[in-house]
Design an enzyme around this catalytic site. Structure first.
Site, PDB file in Angstrom:
ATOM      1  N   ASN A   6      -7.688  49.971 -20.845  1.00 24.57           N
ATOM      2  CA  ASN A   6      -7.256  51.041 -21.750  1.00 24.57           C
ATOM      3  C   ASN A   6      -6.579  52.238 -21.083  1.00 24.57           C
ATOM      4  O   ASN A   6      -5.684  52.832 -21.661  1.00 24.57           O
ATOM      5  CB  ASN A   6      -8.406  51.481 -22.660  1.00 24.57           C
ATOM      6  CG  ASN A   6      -9.600  52.001 -21.905  1.00 24.57           C
ATOM      7  OD1 ASN A   6      -9.757  51.769 -20.704  1.00 24.57           O
ATOM      8  ND2 ASN A   6     -10.463  52.722 -22.596  1.00 24.57           N
ATOM      9  N   GLU A  54     -19.169  52.698 -15.007  1.00 24.54           N
ATOM     10  CA  GLU A  54     -18.685  53.529 -16.126  1.00 24.54           C
ATOM     11  C   GLU A  54     -18.493  52.588 -17.306  1.00 24.54           C
ATOM     12  O   GLU A  54     -17.492  51.866 -17.363  1.00 24.54           O
ATOM     13  CB  GLU A  54     -17.361  54.198 -15.750  1.00 24.54           C
ATOM     14  CG  GLU A  54     -17.442  55.174 -14.594  1.00 24.54           C
ATOM     15  CD  GLU A  54     -18.167  56.457 -14.957  1.00 24.54           C
ATOM     16  OE1 GLU A  54     -18.234  56.796 -16.151  1.00 24.54           O
ATOM     17  OE2 GLU A  54     -18.666  57.117 -14.034  1.00 24.54           O
ATOM     18  N   CYS A  91     -13.436  55.014 -24.307  1.00 25.81           N
ATOM     19  CA  CYS A  91     -14.894  54.829 -24.179  1.00 25.81           C
ATOM     20  C   CYS A  91     -15.665  55.946 -24.886  1.00 25.81           C
ATOM     21  O   CYS A  91     -16.817  55.758 -25.251  1.00 25.81           O
ATOM     22  CB  CYS A  91     -15.279  54.736 -22.716  1.00 25.81           C
ATOM     23  SG  CYS A  91     -14.504  55.999 -21.720  1.00 25.81           S
ATOM     24  N   GLU A 126     -20.343  49.005 -29.781  1.00 24.78           N
ATOM     25  CA  GLU A 126     -19.104  49.753 -29.540  1.00 24.78           C
ATOM     26  C   GLU A 126     -17.955  49.061 -30.266  1.00 24.78           C
ATOM     27  O   GLU A 126     -17.601  47.928 -29.932  1.00 24.78           O
ATOM     28  CB  GLU A 126     -18.828  49.775 -28.037  1.00 24.78           C
ATOM     29  CG  GLU A 126     -17.553  50.489 -27.676  1.00 24.78           C
ATOM     30  CD  GLU A 126     -17.267  50.453 -26.180  1.00 24.78           C
ATOM     31  OE1 GLU A 126     -17.515  49.428 -25.540  1.00 24.78           O
ATOM     32  OE2 GLU A 126     -16.765  51.480 -25.670  1.00 24.78           O
TER      33      GLU A 126
HETATM   34  P1  NAD Z   1     -13.988  44.354 -19.524  1.00 28.00           P
HETATM   35  O1  NAD Z   1     -15.402  44.581 -19.132  1.00 28.00           O
HETATM   36  O2  NAD Z   1     -13.650  43.174 -20.342  1.00 28.00           O
HETATM   37  O3  NAD Z   1     -13.078  44.228 -18.211  1.00 28.00           O
HETATM   38  C1  NAD Z   1     -13.028  45.257 -17.246  1.00 28.00           C
HETATM   39  C2  NAD Z   1     -12.590  44.666 -15.913  1.00 28.00           C
HETATM   40  O4  NAD Z   1     -13.618  43.798 -15.434  1.00 28.00           O
HETATM   41  C3  NAD Z   1     -11.318  43.836 -15.975  1.00 28.00           C
HETATM   42  O5  NAD Z   1     -10.548  44.100 -14.817  1.00 28.00           O
HETATM   43  C4  NAD Z   1     -11.846  42.420 -15.949  1.00 28.00           C
HETATM   44  O6  NAD Z   1     -10.932  41.477 -15.425  1.00 28.00           O
HETATM   45  C5  NAD Z   1     -13.042  42.569 -15.012  1.00 28.00           C
HETATM   46  N1  NAD Z   1     -14.062  41.520 -15.116  1.00 28.00           N
HETATM   47  C6  NAD Z   1     -14.411  40.778 -16.201  1.00 28.00           C
HETATM   48  N2  NAD Z   1     -15.388  39.906 -15.870  1.00 28.00           N
HETATM   49  C7  NAD Z   1     -15.686  40.115 -14.566  1.00 28.00           C
HETATM   50  C8  NAD Z   1     -16.622  39.530 -13.661  1.00 28.00           C
HETATM   51  N3  NAD Z   1     -17.433  38.565 -14.031  1.00 28.00           N
HETATM   52  N4  NAD Z   1     -16.657  39.981 -12.398  1.00 28.00           N
HETATM   53  C9  NAD Z   1     -15.833  40.976 -12.002  1.00 28.00           C
HETATM   54  N5  NAD Z   1     -14.927  41.564 -12.802  1.00 28.00           N
HETATM   55  C10 NAD Z   1     -14.855  41.136 -14.077  1.00 28.00           C
HETATM   56  O7  NAD Z   1     -13.502  45.697 -20.223  1.00 28.00           O
HETATM   57  P2  NAD Z   1     -12.121  46.009 -20.966  1.00 28.00           P
HETATM   58  O8  NAD Z   1     -12.077  45.260 -22.260  1.00 28.00           O
HETATM   59  O9  NAD Z   1     -10.971  45.891 -20.041  1.00 28.00           O
HETATM   60  O10 NAD Z   1     -12.303  47.577 -21.256  1.00 28.00           O
HETATM   61  C11 NAD Z   1     -12.984  48.061 -22.359  1.00 28.00           C
HETATM   62  C12 NAD Z   1     -14.377  48.526 -21.993  1.00 28.00           C
HETATM   63  O11 NAD Z   1     -14.315  49.482 -20.952  1.00 28.00           O
HETATM   64  C13 NAD Z   1     -15.072  49.244 -23.143  1.00 28.00           C
HETATM   65  O12 NAD Z   1     -16.410  48.824 -23.211  1.00 28.00           O
HETATM   66  C14 NAD Z   1     -14.986  50.709 -22.748  1.00 28.00           C
HETATM   67  O13 NAD Z   1     -15.974  51.534 -23.294  1.00 28.00           O
HETATM   68  C15 NAD Z   1     -15.110  50.619 -21.276  1.00 28.00           C
HETATM   69  N6  NAD Z   1     -14.585  51.834 -20.659  1.00 28.00           N
HETATM   70  C16 NAD Z   1     -15.460  52.730 -20.109  1.00 28.00           C
HETATM   71  C17 NAD Z   1     -14.976  53.912 -19.557  1.00 28.00           C
HETATM   72  C18 NAD Z   1     -15.891  54.930 -18.918  1.00 28.00           C
HETATM   73  O14 NAD Z   1     -15.393  55.769 -18.185  1.00 28.00           O
HETATM   74  N7  NAD Z   1     -17.194  54.893 -19.157  1.00 28.00           N
HETATM   75  C19 NAD Z   1     -13.609  54.175 -19.587  1.00 28.00           C
HETATM   76  C20 NAD Z   1     -12.762  53.237 -20.159  1.00 28.00           C
HETATM   77  C21 NAD Z   1     -13.253  52.066 -20.687  1.00 28.00           C
END
Ligand code: NAD
Length: 477
Positions: A151, A247, A283, A378
């Protein structure tokens, strides 16, 4: 754009590629290599060399390189913003905002490079100790794995990479497979600014392949992750003995107190902007709104009135307020959650229609039962749930009725109510007379409960990305 990985400053291509599509109409934006464990191995080896080279840079040199990187990014704002629009589907205005914030995050990190400090330890404060003098220092960890979500590919990657480099670490970045092109460009820019090419590596690919290999690698001393709770839990169960910063997600809540009648139009606007920015894929998007029941109807009227004015559509156009969600699967899930809430007794008072595979009208749903996923989980889409509550205490209880705890907000003129809310709500950040979506990049930012572990914001990330080394001299021998 044909994407590539960056390993030791070299562009690495692969036969197997992943396509990146424009979320608005599904057209092809580019491709990235499908990196795997072998690529991660090479990138970590490179980063180990990079870490040795980072040791040769003084704090001042790291400061200057980061400053230069911020200037380069600022000069290329428009280009980066256009790429963000195409990869993420965020509006051009949102994309320009993200680039501006990323410039600031790098600048803040540059300043922190000068403040990686320890302090004196009073060894002689222990009984019987004399003549011992010393201090502790903060030293970099070594190789840090940075895994980022779709995002905010630019600013959230900067929140990891810039403090890591400011503190003298080397990095391997695994960006989201949906939005890697921006991160590749960022990696190149950091090397162009002057960091050793071996210290900034980008491996693209799927989470379960490239991401997993990075997480499990024994020479990676820390994983700093931003993404969903599910992925965060998987990472921590597989990575073994290393540091973690997590995060994760949230379903942010806000309470509107009974004394806010006069301010409802402004509050409604803030709430709608916080719920629908980036089509709700933030988020700290406003997801759950709890309004004192004496103001419930007036508030709903105001928020619906404002929401109806928002223009939904092509994110490339300046006039668009709300763009698409990331892909069709996400839109399917969001629609399903709205339908589930309605089947449990909630009412859609605005929006609720799907305009295309990925475009959903900004939607206001009222009286959402707590068992609905729209309340509990969420939603990460352009939907806000508005419920009435009868008191401040009930508002606090409702905000806390969540597995998450990232940020929360309260609108009130009553200082006692504000303090009570701030004390009793379990969250990493509390906003008074502001929505939970408020964040500036220097503040400590992170969650409690399932929203995560650790804090970002360059000053705090530098603490997470360094460890303490104690040094003691015996002055008597
Ligand atoms: P996601 O968890 O699907 O993916 C995030 C990253 O993790 C990607 O690069 C993905 O390829 C990687 N990933 C997935 N499986 C993995 C594994 N088994 N091992 C290692 N890496 C792996 O999240 P998304 O859909 O890209 O983003 C949305 C989520 O992120 C929402 O839940 C949102 O709240 C959260 N978010 C949190 C913050 C914060 O600062 N707290 C900020 C932005 C987004």
């Amino acid at each position: 754009m044909k994407g590539y990985m960056l390993i030791a400053g070299k562009k690495v291509f692969k036969k197997e590629e992943i396509e990146i599509h424009f979320p608005y109409d599904g057209s092809l934006v580019g491709t990235i290599p499908r990196g795997d464990s072998k690529d991660v191995e090479l990138a970590v080896e490179s980063a180990k060399v990079g870490f040795e080279k980072m040791k040769e840079l003084t704090a001042y040199e790291r400061f200057r390189i980061l400053e230069r990187a911020a200037r380069l990014l600022s000069k290329r704002s428009r280009k980066f913003a256009q790429l963000l629009v195409m990869e993420v589907g965020k509006t051009i205005n949102e994309a320009m905002g993200e680039v501006g914030r990323a410039v600031n995050t790098i600048t803040l990190s540059a300043e922190e490079a000068k403040r990686v400090l320890g302090e004196e330890v009073r060894f002689d404060a222990a009984p019987g100790v004399k003549g011992k003098v010393g201090f502790y220092r903060r030293v970099p960890l070594g190789v840090i794995g940075c895994i980022t979500p779709f995002n905010f590919p630019l600013n959230l990657t900067c929140h990891k990479v810039a403090p890591a480099l400011a503190a003298g670490n080397a990095v391997v970045i695994k960006p989201s497979e949906n939005t890697s092109l921006t991160v590749i460009k960022l990696g190149e820019l950091l090397i162009e600014a002057g960091f050793p090419p071996e210290a900034v590596n980008v491996v693209t690919g799927y989470g379960e392949e490239a991401g997993d290999a990075l997480v499990r690698h024994p020479d990676v001393r820390m994983i700093t992750f931003t993404g969903s709770v599910q992925t965060g839990k998987i990472i921590m169960s597989r990575g073994g003995l290393k540091k973690y910063a997590m995060e994760l997600g949230s379903n942010a809540g806000v309470y509107i107190d009974k004394d806010q009648k006069e301010k409802l139009p402004q509050i409604a606007e803030k709430v709608a902007r916080g719920g629908f920015a980036l089509a709700g894929q933030v988020c700290i998007s406003v997801q759950r709104v709890f309004v004192h029941s004496s103001l419930f109807e007036d508030f709903v009227k105001e928020v619906v009135e404002f929401t109806r004015k928002l223009k939904v559509g092509d994110p490339r156009l300046e006039e668009t307020d709300v763009g698409p969600v990331i892909d069709k699967g996400a839109a399917d899930r969001i629609m399903e959650w709205i339908e589930e809430a309605v089947s449990l007794g909630a009412e859609v008072v605005c929006g609720g229609k799907r305009l295309s595979d990925t475009l959903i009208e900004p939607t206001v749903v009222i009286n959402v039962p707590r068992e609905a996923r729209l309340f509990r989980s969420e939603v990460f889409g352009p939907v806000i749930a508005v419920n009435g509550v009868n008191s401040l205490e009930e508002g606090i209880e409702a905000v806390n009725d969540s597995p998450y705890g990232l940020q929360a907000g309260i609108f009130t003129d009553n200082i006692k109510a504000a303090f009570k809310f701030a004390e009793e709500v379990e969250c990493g950040g509390i906003m008074v007379n502001e929505i939970p979506t408020f964040r500036v990049d220097q503040m400590p930012y992170g969650g409690v409960k399932e929203s995560g572990i650790g804090r970002e914001g360059p000053k705090f990330a530098v603490e997470e990305m360094t460890e303490i080394k104690t040094i003691c001299f015996d002055t008597t021998l």
